[in-house]
Design a protein around this motif. Structure first.
Motif, PDB file in Angstrom:
ATOM      1  N   PHE A 197      -1.763   5.194   3.422  1.00  0.00           N
ATOM      2  CA  PHE A 197      -2.755   4.166   3.723  1.00  0.00           C
ATOM      3  C   PHE A 197      -2.221   3.202   4.778  1.00  0.00           C
ATOM      4  CE2 PHE A 197      -4.848   0.067   3.059  1.00  0.00           C
ATOM      5  CZ  PHE A 197      -6.185   0.450   3.130  1.00  0.00           C
ATOM      6  N   ARG A 198      -0.974   2.810   4.635  1.00  0.00           N
ATOM      7  CA  ARG A 198      -0.362   1.875   5.584  1.00  0.00           C
ATOM      8  C   ARG A 198      -0.350   2.462   6.992  1.00  0.00           C
ATOM      9  NH1 ARG A 198       3.657   0.999   2.677  1.00  0.00           N
ATOM     10  NH2 ARG A 198       5.185   2.361   3.668  1.00  0.00           N
ATOM     11  N   GLY A 206       0.825  -1.205   0.000  1.00  0.00           N
ATOM     12  CA  GLY A 206       0.000   0.000   0.000  1.00  0.00           C
ATOM     13  C   GLY A 206       0.856   1.250   0.000  1.00  0.00           C
ATOM     14  N   LEU A 244      -0.620  -5.884   2.365  1.00  0.00           N
ATOM     15  CA  LEU A 244      -1.725  -5.170   1.717  1.00  0.00           C
ATOM     16  C   LEU A 244      -1.551  -5.232   0.205  1.00  0.00           C
ATOM     17  CD1 LEU A 244      -1.688  -1.986   4.012  1.00  0.00           C
ATOM     18  CD2 LEU A 244      -3.001  -4.101   4.323  1.00  0.00           C
ATOM     19  N   GLY A 245      -2.347  -6.058  -0.456  1.00  0.00           N
ATOM     20  CA  GLY A 245      -2.288  -6.142  -1.904  1.00  0.00           C
ATOM     21  C   GLY A 245      -1.462  -7.316  -2.399  1.00  0.00           C
TER      22      GLY A 245
END
Length: 287
Positions: free
Chosen positions: A34-35, A30, A68-69
């Motif tokens: 956002f993180r 991310g 994330l992702g």
């Protein structure tokens, strides 16, 4: 448990017997903004759940890595640490899981069964459900079939190689169905195809459910989806379970979710007044 998740893969996910220490967490992937927000919100959720605030550590020094992702998830698999992936493509998560990784994931895609239940809630008279898949999403038909049979729904399924056939197939399929269930499939449902799908369905008075927020904004009726805040709650539950039991849940669709309805389109299809909170509770109760 989904039928396409082998038992042996579930057994491989058991990382330990009993509780596991989760005093050090790593969050990777991310954007930095956002993180940062995700990590802060997750720490608050964990403390509220009774876990001491974990230290944020480097991935190789952590007790658990949250990725994330897709890209971050695939890179984290090489760290020799337990990994929980968030917003992960289903095929990527299951490929890693069945290969025996010490990992789990919550998929980025909305649960197709929940999407079908959402369609039922909004259009209870609909009995014939249109479904278009590509080779990458043909599994959805098998996932939906048992639920459709229990509910006496008819799945009218068409498999296409790519989006080039949509202009030909939509006018053939739509007269046969009561609504179209649009699934998460970038090959078929994208910004490039949204206008064609939504205009064609609207002209034939056939509502579209799903597949995501962008389609709802463009003209589909409604969708369920997992927001960043939803995924924080989902991750917190998994981390708390990991701390208590020593294992992560098998990869799955997120069951913490939000709803998005297009009020203009809802009215255009003469759907009775919808209480989004009541609709959300109804879908949650059936999970």
């Amino acid at each position: 448990m989904r039928a396409d998740r082998p038992l042996v893969a579930i057994l491989l996910l058991c990382l330990a017997q009993g509780a596991a220490a989760v005093s050090r967490l790593a969050v990777v992937g991310g954007t930095e903004e956002f993180r940062t927000h995700f990590t802060s919100a997750l720490s608050a959720q964990l403390v509220a759940g009774g876990l001491p605030a974990p230290a944020i550590a480097a991935p190789r020094r952590s007790d658990l890595v949250l990725a994330l992702g897709d890209e971050a998830f695939q890179e984290a698999l090489h760290l020799n640490r337990p990994v929980l992936g968030l917003f992960i493509s289903r095929n990527i998560a299951l490929e890693a899981f069945t290969a025996g990784c010490a990992c789990s994931a919550f998929f980025s895609e909305a649960d197709p069964v929940r999407q079908l239940r959402l369609a039922q809630a909004l259009f209870p008279a609909a009995r014939r459900i249109g479904l278009i898949t590509s080779p990458e999403t043909s599994w959805v038909a098998g996932l939906l079939a048992p639920y459709a049979e229990r509910e006496s729904l008819l799945l009218v399924h068409t498999a296409l190689a790519d989006s080039n056939a949509l202009a030909r197939e939509l006018p053939r399929l739509l007269p046969q169905v009561d609504l179209l269930l649009a699934i998460s499939d970038e090959r078929l449902y994208s910004e490039a195809t949204a206008r064609l799908i939504l205009l064609t369905s609207y002209r034939q008075n056939k509502p579209v459910i799903g597949p995501d927020e962008l389609f709802v904004q463009a003209g589909s009726v409604a969708t369920s989806y997992s927001s960043g805040a939803d995924m924080v709650k989902q991750a917190a539950r998994a981390v708390l379970d990991f701390a208590e039991r020593g294992w992560l849940p098998p990869p799955d669709f997120a069951n913490v979710f939000s709803l998005r309805l297009n009020s203009h389109v809802v009215r255009a299809y003469d759907v009775p007044m919808v209480d989004p909170d009541a609709l959300q509770r109804q879908l949650e109760a059936g999970q």
